[in-house]
Design an enzyme around this catalytic site. Sequence first.
Site, PDB file in Angstrom:
ATOM      1  N   HIS A 196      -1.289   5.854   6.799  1.00  0.00           N
ATOM      2  CA  HIS A 196      -0.708   6.196   4.897  1.00  0.00           C
ATOM      3  C   HIS A 196      -0.108   7.576   4.279  1.00  0.00           C
ATOM      4  O   HIS A 196      -1.510   8.230   5.011  1.00  0.00           O
ATOM      5  CB  HIS A 196      -1.897   5.056   4.024  1.00  0.00           C
ATOM      6  N   SER A 253       1.094  -1.214   0.092  1.00  0.00           N
ATOM      7  CA  SER A 253       0.090  -0.097  -0.153  1.00  0.00           C
ATOM      8  C   SER A 253       0.732   1.343   0.142  1.00  0.00           C
ATOM      9  O   SER A 253       0.228   2.483  -0.528  1.00  0.00           O
ATOM     10  CB  SER A 253      -1.156  -0.063   1.055  1.00  0.00           C
TER      11      SER A 253
END
Length: 337
Positions: free
Chosen positions: A247, A40
């Site tokens: 993230h 990711s």
Amino acid sequence: MNRTTRRLAVLGSALAGLLTPLLLQPVQAAAPAYVALGDSYASGTGTRSYISDGTSCQRSTSAYPSLIAAARGYALNFRACSGATIPDVTNTQLAALTSATNYVSISVGGNDAGFADVLTTCATPWWAGNCDGAINSAQSFVNNTLPSRLTTLYSQIRARAPYAKVVVVGYPRIFNGEDCNAFTWFSPAEQTRLNQTADLLNSRLAAAASAAGFSFANPTSRFVGHAVCADDEWINGLSSPISESYHPKANGHASGYTPTVSPLLTGAAVAVTAQVVAESSSSADEQAALQSQYADADRSIEPETFVAPDLTTPEARRDARRAGVDIEKFLERSARR
């Protein structure tokens, strides 16, 4: 010379006149082939906008592989996928590599160490989860199990792409010592240990990359001052949708990852200008069509997602009672943070 011979001579001269300009024109070189592998942190989870390729990989034109490819005119095969582990990369991504591959970037290892589960545990209050235990388990895996798996993976990459420039990409420190989110409870000490775990992972990635003859791109210094809850935040804190949490944002890829990875991969730093962003964005349909060919394989990858603490469950209330915590007052104070 008879009439037929003269006609053939004239025809030959005419054809030569037509073909000579074509033969003298330079041959258009194929765009260098770039394959982006990994999880990711490479696919662009956290950037809020993803290509429609029929998967849950969350590939974004705001992620550093797409930005670098757009700036350099590379032909990108964007195989990185949210949730990918080393076995996932081996089983679903390495097939994209060939002897004609010029450039490879690879970011993987965090999911293998269970970082999403560690963050989930550490986000709970001290009385509801064993953060130190979760960190200890992750660090043990990174020290004792991960290195051999990286060695095997990197040797497979080299075997499939023998002439490629390969860059292993690390992970930033997520925290700066402050938790400004109302419903997570990362203590300063826990944040320090989590950042130390990211450093440990980077050290193992760097060592394995060096042994394989690959370069290592360490984003740590670029993200200093831009962690979760910083004034100029490049990493999402607790977010909606939850998969975006912890993230890098689009600015983290543009200002953090791209200038870290691009010099090692391409030989010069990429500046993410408005034109580069536009070029990258315009590649979305083409990249979606390319990645949709791999959709069946990509669906085998299980997303590794942070889970927000829920202190309303019977288990949480039981833990609070055992610790002597009035959970209603605790939640009320937390909401005022």
